[in-house]
Design an enzyme around this catalytic site. Structure first.
Site: not given
Lengths: 77, 77, 77, 77, 77, 77
Positions: B1-3, B47, C7
């Site tokens: 679940m990267p940002y 995201f 991230q």
């Protein structure tokens, strides 16, 4: 090749709506020089990004900064 | 679940005031695809947040970017 | 001169302790290319910084990611 | 009450594994002083956070920094 | 002395253009209290910075959030 | 679909090397709940990322935090 992010409240400056362009240029020059002096980083690959944050979006002491200052009757922080 | 946070100078686009919505959508699609291809990350929990930074708030080479470009007579960076 | 911060959770890769150097290089190349293609940004002034976040430090759905995945018996996100 | 985030590659210093504590202290002192001088910000509410990023996690020119330097046979950036 | 950055889409609130000042104050108070309760952090040195991100600058599922919601006919996220 | 980044000094916890997993889970749960209560944000698309910063990398009052505390003989901040 450093990246520096400076976050300040959007206030002060000539019109009260944030640092002037001259003040921003002074921050950029000063931080870049500091990184060159302390860590020998090349200015040509040093990025500085300034974020101006609306007063109501910044909290300290559990309060928006304006209320916090009223309570602490402190000068600009 | 990267940002993923993408910071670019607020310029270019049709009106000169930053990337168009089409360009933003292309960045979002491209980064999300890349993370799926390289790390098998699910798009539904990826995201992407784009920050557009005013030119006078971005420094490089110890100067605000506009002055830096004038000195280096370089094209858009 | 964009700055991109990616991230991801610190997992996967050959040893299960995060993306391999090859995967990191693929992310860096892919994002830089995307910014050149979409916004005509010069690769020489495009920074990409990858942050690997321990699983227990990443939350989604109000839970640390490992517990969240157990509950949703979903594949890697 | 500024917040400053300084991101540098994790290298250099006495042991080659990043800035020394003395160098970090010099960055903290220098940035705090700069904000006081330029914007009259109080040191007691100025935060400075230094992030040291592994070389393989930092990209420039579409390459991890080590490969980029090899190609450009440039000194430390 | 924690620093907390909250990023939300710029929507909702009384006028549809983002959280109201009351909602921002509630976020600031709530996060500060949480850090005091869980980690015994002093409110006087806890900073909270709220970023409001335009809808077209936020991506999820490889799409700008507005398109994503249309496709998923989901409620506000 | 909020993104929240919590930065704290890496200290405390059972072994003195940072918040325990239980404390991290409490922060994740608390922040997610707060965003749901105040802004009606869905937990399933709320990300929380905790960064633990080494003491020598955090500055306040122009000093690394350890020195700052010695001077102010204050309790944990």
């Amino acid at each position: 090749m450093p990246y520096v992010n400076i976050q300040v409240t959007k206030e002060g400056g000539e019109r009260g709506n944030g640092p002037t362009n001259e003040q921003k240029a002074a921050l950029i020059a000063g931080v870049t020089e500091l990184l060159q002096k302390v860590l020998d980083k090349k200015p040509s690959t040093t990025f500085v990004v300034i974020d101006e944050v609306p007063l109501e979006n910044w909290g300290i002491g559990g309060l928006p900064v304006t209320e916090y200052r009223d309570l602490n009757s402190s000068a600009q922080e």
